[in-house]
Enzyme design. Structure first.
Site, PDB file in Angstrom:
ATOM      1  N   GLY A 134      12.798  30.918 -24.513  1.00  0.00           N
ATOM      2  CA  GLY A 134      13.984  31.430 -25.210  1.00  0.00           C
ATOM      3  C   GLY A 134      14.241  32.923 -25.085  1.00  0.00           C
ATOM      4  N   CYS A 135      13.210  33.688 -24.755  1.00  0.00           N
ATOM      5  CA  CYS A 135      13.353  35.128 -24.801  1.00  0.00           C
ATOM      6  C   CYS A 135      13.710  35.703 -23.447  1.00  0.00           C
ATOM      7  CB  CYS A 135      12.043  35.736 -25.272  1.00  0.00           C
ATOM      8  SG  CYS A 135      10.988  34.550 -26.080  1.00  0.00           S
ATOM      9  N   VAL A 136      14.936  36.182 -23.285  1.00  0.00           N
ATOM     10  CA  VAL A 136      15.332  36.805 -22.025  1.00  0.00           C
ATOM     11  C   VAL A 136      16.103  38.091 -22.267  1.00  0.00           C
ATOM     12  CG1 VAL A 136      15.307  34.957 -20.342  1.00  0.00           C
ATOM     13  CG2 VAL A 136      17.140  35.049 -22.015  1.00  0.00           C
TER      14      VAL A 136
END
Lengths: 104, 413
Positions: free
Chosen positions: A102-104
């Site tokens: 989820g982390c971008v």
């Protein structure tokens, strides 16, 4: 990729020990993976793990904490109690799905 | 007459209108765009406002000025998309039918999602800088702040412009040093990520930059609430971080009408094909820019590269042809690091930010993952390019898809 023997079964894992083949997982393997990180699985854990696996199968990606809370119906606070410190990582590790990206 | 309806006249929506209007015959195609706010803000400029770098007037222009002739701009609040009937309802009762719909209503900070943020301390000891009002209020506060512990907290990913919180803390460090206040100010970066950034190589470079500047890092921090009475953050695993001044990056969510229309994920972002932006649920609805749930940064550069791919695809798609362009998640972000220097990162879905030169391999003029003055000037000049080249849909000589040329891959293992 490497092969590890967990609960008597040979499974494929990545360099961090996350399972890479969804179909190789079983409840016994889940219990064994949980044991490796010091978690004894209760019904409350299984409710979360079942949601994570079902949602992964339906969506093609690991649900975020927010999704487990909003769609899966388990409040974030409870997720931190069930899977202390790093719930997102621990849930996916035990459920045999990739780490949430989820982390971008 | 075919109808293309675009929701949102921000960065992505405006570029779509400008790219497609000249390519779609006005005798056959009506293009309508809906927005509820007359003002277009240059959002990358918000970062500099708290440090006196820009004023409000430098960062705003009327949206109408960027609409090409032949595009119908409607000012109104969107109530609902009714995909089964191919129409959009506005709050004032207007119904807008469409053949194709592009959702480009972005994502926005939602302080009311976090207990404690929506309190009397908002804009007193707690600020955001992703809105013009927040950035201005913070500028006023910093002018007279006497020092203490300044915490910057990212509450939850994804956020738009994920490098801006780091830039903020680098600029803050330089700002206080210049004012001779380094000894009175302690800076701490509080993030839900395991390190300074999402991708490992960049996280290492940026983590070292935090250390060099003696900026504290509180990682893996999932905020549950802000106790504004006692000025501290409290995480789900009950770690407390005290502050004197809190700069928060609230939860980011897409527009509420997306959720009401049943088209959003749990953060109201629209699930789409990550290579062509077509909705998973409807074959005449696209979502582009920050509004889309894509596994890449929410950033203007991504919107720009995405619109380039989308434009060509859309022209094929309406002819019943397959969409040949495959977006790769390309993002390109300047990172201000203070004292007139900056970094640049260039990456996509599969390749993390790497060191090297951009856009010309070996030449630059920009250096990837390295602090240089040229990178800073690139960022400064970008404001002109944004208003004069990007928004009007003119060509910028940068390829939409990421290139490995000029990048130096790290050795594996």
């Amino acid at each position: 990729m490497a092969t590890a023997t967990i609960a008597g079964a040979d499974v494929t894992v990545d360099e961090e020990g996350f399972m890479t083949e969804f179909s190789e997982w079983s409840e016994d393997i889940g219990s064994a993976l949980a044991g490796q990180i010091g978690i004894d699985l209760s019904d409350a854990h299984w409710k979360v793990l079942n949601f994570v696996r079902e949602d992964f199968q339906a969506q093609g990606e690991t649900p975020t904490l927010r999704r487990v809370s909003k769609v899966g119906g388990v409040p974030t606070k409870e997720l931190f109690q069930l899977f202390p410190k790093k719930p997102a990582k621990k849930m996916s590790y035990i459920a045999g799905v990739p780490k949430p990206h989820g982390c971008v | 007459m075919k109808r293309l309806l675009i929701l949102g006249a921000g960065t992505a929506g405006t570029m779509v209108a400008n790219k497609l209007r000249p390519r779609l015959d006005e005798r056959d195609w009506n293009i309508t765009i809906v927005d509820q706010d007359e003002t277009h803000y240059y959002q990358p400029g918000f970062l500099f406002l708290p440090f006196g770098g820009y004023s409000r007037a430098d960062l705003e222009k009327p949206k109408r000025a960027f609409m090409p002739k032949g595009v119908n701009l409607i000012m109104g609040e969107i109530d609902l998309i009714e995909p089964e009937d191919n129409q959009v309802k506005l709050v004032d009762g207007t119904t807008l039918p469409y053949d194709y719909l592009v959702i480009a209503t972005g994502t926005s900070p939602r302080p009311d999602e976090t207990p404690g943020l929506d309190s009397d301390e908002w804009y007193k000891s707690v600020f955001d800088f992703y809105t013009i009002d927040g950035a201005e209020a913070l500028a006023k506060k910093l002018e007279t702040w006497e020092g203490g512990r300044l915490a910057i907290n990212v509450i939850e990913m994804p956020i738009k412009c994920p490098v801006a919180p780091l830039e903020f803390i680098f600029l803050a460090e330089a700002y206080f040093a210049e004012r001779g206040m380094s000894d009175q100010v302690e800076l701490v970066y509080v993030t839900p990520l395991p390190g300074a950034f999402t991708k490992p190589v960049a996280a290492r470079y940026l983590g070292e930059m935090l250390q060099e500047r003696k900026i504290g890092l509180e990682a893996d921090y999932m905020l549950e609430q802000v106790d504004t009475e006692n000025s501290k953050l409290i995480s789900y695993d009950e770690r407390e971080v005290e502050y004197d001044l809190l700069v928060t990056i609230p939860v980011n969510m897409g527009a509420d009408f997306v959720d009401r229309s049943g088209l959003g994920d749990e953060l109201n972002h629209v699930p789409v094909d990550k290579h062509n932006f077509l909705s998973d649920a409807h074959d005449n609805i696209f979502a582009i820019g920050d509004a889309a749930a894509l596994p890449t940064s929410k950033a203007g550069s991504v919107a720009h590269f995405a619109v380039d791919v989308f434009t060509e695809n859309f022209l094929d798609y309406i002819e019943g042809l397959p969409m040949r362009g495959e977006f790769d998640g390309h993002a390109n972000c300047f990172i201000e690091s203070g004292r007139g220097k900056g970094m640049l990162i260039d990456f996509n879905y599969d390749t993390e930010p790497l060191p090297g030169k951009y856009p010309l391999p070996g030449v630059g003029p920009f250096s990837l993952l390295m602090e240089t003055e040229a990178n800073h000037w690139g960022k400064v000049m970008f404001k002109w390019m944004y208003w004069n080249i990007l928004l009007p849909g003119r060509e910028l000589p940068l390829p939409a898809l990421m290139s490995m040329a000029g990048k130096i891959p790290e050795k594996v293992g």
